[in-house]
Motif scaffolding. Structure first.
Motif, short mmCIF file in Angstrom:
data_model
loop_
_atom_site.label_atom_id
_atom_site.label_comp_id
_atom_site.label_asym_id
_atom_site.label_seq_id
_atom_site.Cartn_x
_atom_site.Cartn_y
_atom_site.Cartn_z
N GLY A 75 0.80 -1.22 0.00
CA GLY A 75 0.00 0.00 0.00
C GLY A 75 0.83 1.26 0.00
N ASP A 76 2.14 1.13 0.35
CA ASP A 76 3.02 2.29 0.38
C ASP A 76 3.66 2.57 -0.97
OD1 ASP A 76 2.54 2.57 3.09
OD2 ASP A 76 4.20 1.25 3.64
N PHE A 77 3.47 1.65 -1.93
CA PHE A 77 4.07 1.83 -3.24
C PHE A 77 3.32 2.88 -4.03
CE2 PHE A 77 5.51 -2.90 -3.25
CZ PHE A 77 6.44 -2.60 -2.27
N GLY A 78 3.90 3.29 -5.15
CA GLY A 78 3.22 4.21 -6.06
C GLY A 78 2.25 3.41 -6.93
N THR A 79 2.30 3.62 -8.23
CA THR A 79 1.44 2.89 -9.15
C THR A 79 1.81 1.41 -9.15
OG1 THR A 79 1.23 4.83 -10.55
CG2 THR A 79 0.63 2.71 -11.52
N LEU A 80 0.83 0.54 -8.93
CA LEU A 80 1.07 -0.90 -8.95
C LEU A 80 0.67 -1.48 -10.30
CD1 LEU A 80 -0.25 -1.97 -5.43
CD2 LEU A 80 2.12 -1.66 -6.15
N TYR A 81 1.50 -2.37 -10.83
CA TYR A 81 1.22 -3.03 -12.09
C TYR A 81 1.00 -4.52 -11.83
CZ TYR A 81 2.87 1.27 -14.26
OH TYR A 81 3.03 2.59 -14.63
N HIS A 82 -0.07 -5.05 -12.37
CA HIS A 82 -0.41 -6.45 -12.17
C HIS A 82 -0.25 -7.21 -13.49
CE1 HIS A 82 -2.16 -5.47 -8.22
NE2 HIS A 82 -2.67 -4.41 -8.81
N PRO A 83 0.28 -8.45 -13.42
CA PRO A 83 0.44 -9.24 -14.65
C PRO A 83 -0.90 -9.51 -15.31
CG PRO A 83 0.78 -10.61 -12.70
CD PRO A 83 0.70 -9.19 -12.22
N LYS A 84 -0.99 -9.19 -16.58
CA LYS A 84 -2.24 -9.32 -17.33
C LYS A 84 -2.17 -10.46 -18.33
CE LYS A 84 -6.30 -7.78 -18.82
NZ LYS A 84 -7.50 -7.80 -17.95
N SER A 85 -1.02 -10.58 -18.99
CA SER A 85 -0.85 -11.62 -20.00
C SER A 85 0.64 -11.85 -20.21
CB SER A 85 -1.53 -11.24 -21.31
OG SER A 85 -0.98 -10.03 -21.81
#
Length: 242
Positions: free
Chosen positions: A9-19
């Motif tokens: 939650g302390d990170f900036g923009t989070l990127y999640h694996p999509k493909s």
């Protein structure tokens, strides 16, 4: 005892694996390539393997093109080039901008030890020269757009070396590769004026008289910057272009 703490939650923009894409290459002489596309489930596990479709390939090409365009947009103007811009070198590696600003009132910040209140004050017309990682500033004697023959003056601030280089202290500089010339110049002006002025560099005094007394007076009275206190520099604008 498990003392692990979730700090995501302390990170900036989070990127999640999509493909995911897996490229297969044959052992034949012509090295045929086959691309397989995987979706990702909620746990980031590859699922639903299938050949890369034409639609997915177009989406990937568009994403790669957009990123390439962002990188090539460095120091490009978003419209008509602002009149304040004097020179631009748009190179990604050695990109630099030379611009000027008229006399203006800015918020100024000083370390407590100087005894100057953090408040607004008028600053003189200025010439700015910046790359992605460094900044030099000089003063001007008038608000007129400078020419190559315009004489420069020492910038009448703390934290500036005699050659105009600015000591940014602990300020973290982050100029993006996709920054337009407008974003670039605004970012540097904000970095400069939002950092704390703290001390003179060496024995060099950038003004005629006492720099500390000057800024105490300007912050307290709100009067226009007295251009008669500016000290002449041996440089002209042409020297900054060479």
């Amino acid at each position: 005892m498990n003392n692990a703490i979730d700090i995501t939650g302390d990170f900036g923009t989070l990127y999640h694996p999509k493909s995911a894409l897996v490229f297969y290459e044959s052992n034949a002489l012509d090295k045929e390539v086959y691309v397989e596309h995987f979706d990702m489930d909620a746990n980031g596990t590859p699922i639903n393997a299938h050949p890369l479709t034409e639609r997915e390939a177009e989406k990937l090409a568009k994403a790669l093109t957009t990123e390439k365009q962002k990188q090539s947009a460095f120091l490009k103007s978003v419209g008509i080039l602002p009149a304040s811009i004097l020179h631009v070198n748009p190179s990604r590696d050695k990109g630099a901008v030379l611009w000027y600003t008229k006399s203006q009132k800015r918020n100024l910040y000083f370390i407590e030890g100087l005894g100057i209140a953090n408040d607004q004050a008028f600053v003189p017309p200025m010439v700015w020269q910046a790359t992605k990682n460094s900044l030099r500033v000089f003063a001007l004697s008038s608000d007129r757009r400078p020419t190559e023959k315009t004489p420069l003056y020492y910038a009448p601030f703390f934290n500036i070396y005699q050659d105009g280089r600015v000591c940014m202290g602990s300020v973290s500089i982050d100029i993006k590769n996709s920054a337009s010339v407008e974003e670039f110049t605004k970012a540097w002006e904000d970095y400069f004026f939002n950092s704390y002025f703290s001390h003179l560099m060496g024995e060099h005094s950038p003004v005629k008289g006492n720099c500390l007394s000057l800024w105490k007076d300007l912050v307290a009275t709100g009067r226009n910057f007295p251009k008669e206190v500016l000290k002449t520099n041996t440089k002209t604008l042409k020297n900054l272009l060479s």
